[in-house]
Design an enzyme around this catalytic site. Structure first.
Site, PDB file in Angstrom:
ATOM      1  N   ASP A  77       0.739  -1.375  -0.042  1.00  0.00           N
ATOM      2  CA  ASP A  77      -0.072   0.108   0.106  1.00  0.00           C
ATOM      3  C   ASP A  77       0.751   1.252  -0.027  1.00  0.00           C
ATOM      4  O   ASP A  77       0.730   2.218  -0.931  1.00  0.00           O
ATOM      5  CB  ASP A  77      -0.959  -0.020   1.040  1.00  0.00           C
ATOM      6  CG  ASP A  77      -0.467  -0.210   2.606  1.00  0.00           C
ATOM      7  OD1 ASP A  77       0.797  -0.301   2.626  1.00  0.00           O
ATOM      8  OD2 ASP A  77      -1.177   0.030   3.456  1.00  0.00           O
TER       9      ASP A  77
ATOM     10  N   ASP B 224      -5.707  -0.730   5.583  1.00  0.00           N
ATOM     11  CA  ASP B 224      -6.740  -1.198   6.644  1.00  0.00           C
ATOM     12  C   ASP B 224      -8.109  -0.301   6.656  1.00  0.00           C
ATOM     13  O   ASP B 224      -9.152  -0.801   6.825  1.00  0.00           O
ATOM     14  CB  ASP B 224      -5.976  -1.115   7.932  1.00  0.00           C
ATOM     15  CG  ASP B 224      -4.860  -1.889   7.989  1.00  0.00           C
ATOM     16  OD1 ASP B 224      -4.521  -2.758   7.248  1.00  0.00           O
ATOM     17  OD2 ASP B 224      -3.850  -1.637   8.826  1.00  0.00           O
TER      18      ASP B 224
END
Ligand code: GLA
Length: 376
Positions: free
Chosen positions: A22, A175
């Site tokens: 990410d 997340d």
């Protein structure tokens, strides 16, 4: 309109594939799970927030303006309140009851679930629209979030800022996006370069995904102060940034094409291994999307195994306890198993064919809906 009461639920997540991609503008394939954090909020008389975390049998109390710095779960709550205030969301004093069934520090992102649930509850209590009128919270009494892509993204960023600014863990957006955009029966293929988020149907048939706790805690949602695993995580980020500097690229995504990939050979060994992991992991995400769409679950299992090898040998985020947990899953017949989340402990994900039986202490996980408000 502000409300006297608000209840928000935010799920944990499991990342099927795409670990440590990410913050490298890569690809990931997470899904939200049914387990999560629920925040029950009611308005308080003063400009303070009182939070009771049943999850940790602890409480906190802090002023809305300039909450003092702290550690552990309190930092997430204070951080979200402070970031909401800074972004211009109207806030009121509140009592929060925090409940949940996500084991903290197990790699299932209890921290993002806590941030997002607090965020949605405080926005709702405060009236649900910010001063410039462009914001809007997810509002639904059902299990599916209302489609508000731009505000989801904004809230994910706000929660990530709270986490980075208040806990020092320099985590990415994985997340929070998984938590907010999660959809039943789907994983999300997230491209962190374009921030394109595409639901991918998870047709598992009678196959099962389970998580098995290594018993080793990483710190993200720990009630203690941060320890070595944040240091390890932050160090990985720095190594990737350093690799980009040497390669003269903005992100590791740019070295996917062949010419640039060859330049990896010139990097110092550690940095080369980190970059190789990221490039390989992005490719595994692409292959996994195909495997899911064609129902090739044995291939998905192989991808999980390959991802684990890469995280262990190239990214070096595994631990002896995690390796033992992977071995237990494989001994039980897993078609694939890998460490999930930031690493340095936490949980291991295993994929089981219909005839194989996971260990009794493993828990099954299924893709479930994203964060949402509930009727108070
Ligand atoms: C943690 C971070 C995420 C991501 C993963 C690794 O969960 O919070 O941003 O970097 O580790 O994929």
């Amino acid at each position: 309109v502000s409300h006297e009461r608000a209840v928000a639920f935010a799920p944990g997540r499991v990342n099927l594939l795409g670990e440590h991609t990410d913050y490298n503008e890569g690809l990931a394939l997470p899904f939200a799970i049914a387990q999560g954090i629920t925040v029950r909020a009611r308005k308080g008389g003063e400009a303070r927030i009182h939070a009771e975390a049943l999850l940790y049998s602890e409480a906190d109390d802090f002023p809305l303006t300039h909450p003092p710095r702290t550690t552990g779960w309190r930092a997430y709550v204070r951080g979200v309140a402070a970031e909401l205030g800074a972004a211009g969301w109207p806030l009121t004093g509140a009592h929060l009851r925090i409940e949940g069934d996500l084991p903290p520090g197990a790699g299932l992102s209890s921290s993002a679930a806590l941030e997002v649930a607090v965020c949605l509850a405080l926005i709702e209590l405060g009236g649900g629209s910010a001063t410039d009128g462009t914001h809007g919270a997810t509002h639904s009494t059902h299990t599916q979030p209302t489609a508000r892509p731009s505000s989801h993204l904004e809230l994910a960023r706000l929660c990530a800022r709270a986490e980075r600014g208040w806990t020092g863990a320099q985590t990415g957006l994985l997340d929070q996006l998984a938590c907010l955009y999660g959809a039943a029966d789907h994983a999300l293929c997230i491209d962190f370069q374009s921030l394109d988020i595409r639901p991918v149907a998870m047709k598992l048939g009678n196959w099962r995904l389970v998580v098995l706790d290594s018993g080793e805690r990483h710190t993200h949602a720990d009630t203690r102060a941060h320890t070595h695993s944040d240091a390890g995580y932050n160090q990985r980020r720095e190594e990737c940034a350093h690799a980009c500097e040497l390669l003269e690229v903005h992100s590791l995504r740019e070295i996917e094409d062949d010419d640039r990939y060859d330049a990896l050979a010139l990097l110092p060994g550690v940095l080369r291994r980190r970059a190789e992991h990221v490039v390989g992991e992005n490719e595994r995400v692409r292959t996994a999307v195909t495997a899911l769409s064609t129902g090739d679950l044995p291939l998905l299992g192989e991808l999980l195994n390959a991802s684990h090898r890469s995280l262990r040998d190239l990214y070096e985020v595994s631990t002896p306890a995690v390796e033992r947990t992977v071995e237990r899953l494989r001994a039980a017949g897993a078609a694939g198993a890998r460490i999930v989340g930031g690493g340095f402990g936490g949980s291991v994900l295993g994929l089981f064919a219909p005839y194989a039986r996971p260990p009794a202490d493993a828990r099954e996980v299924r893709p479930a809906g994203g964060a949402h408000l509930l009727a108070p």
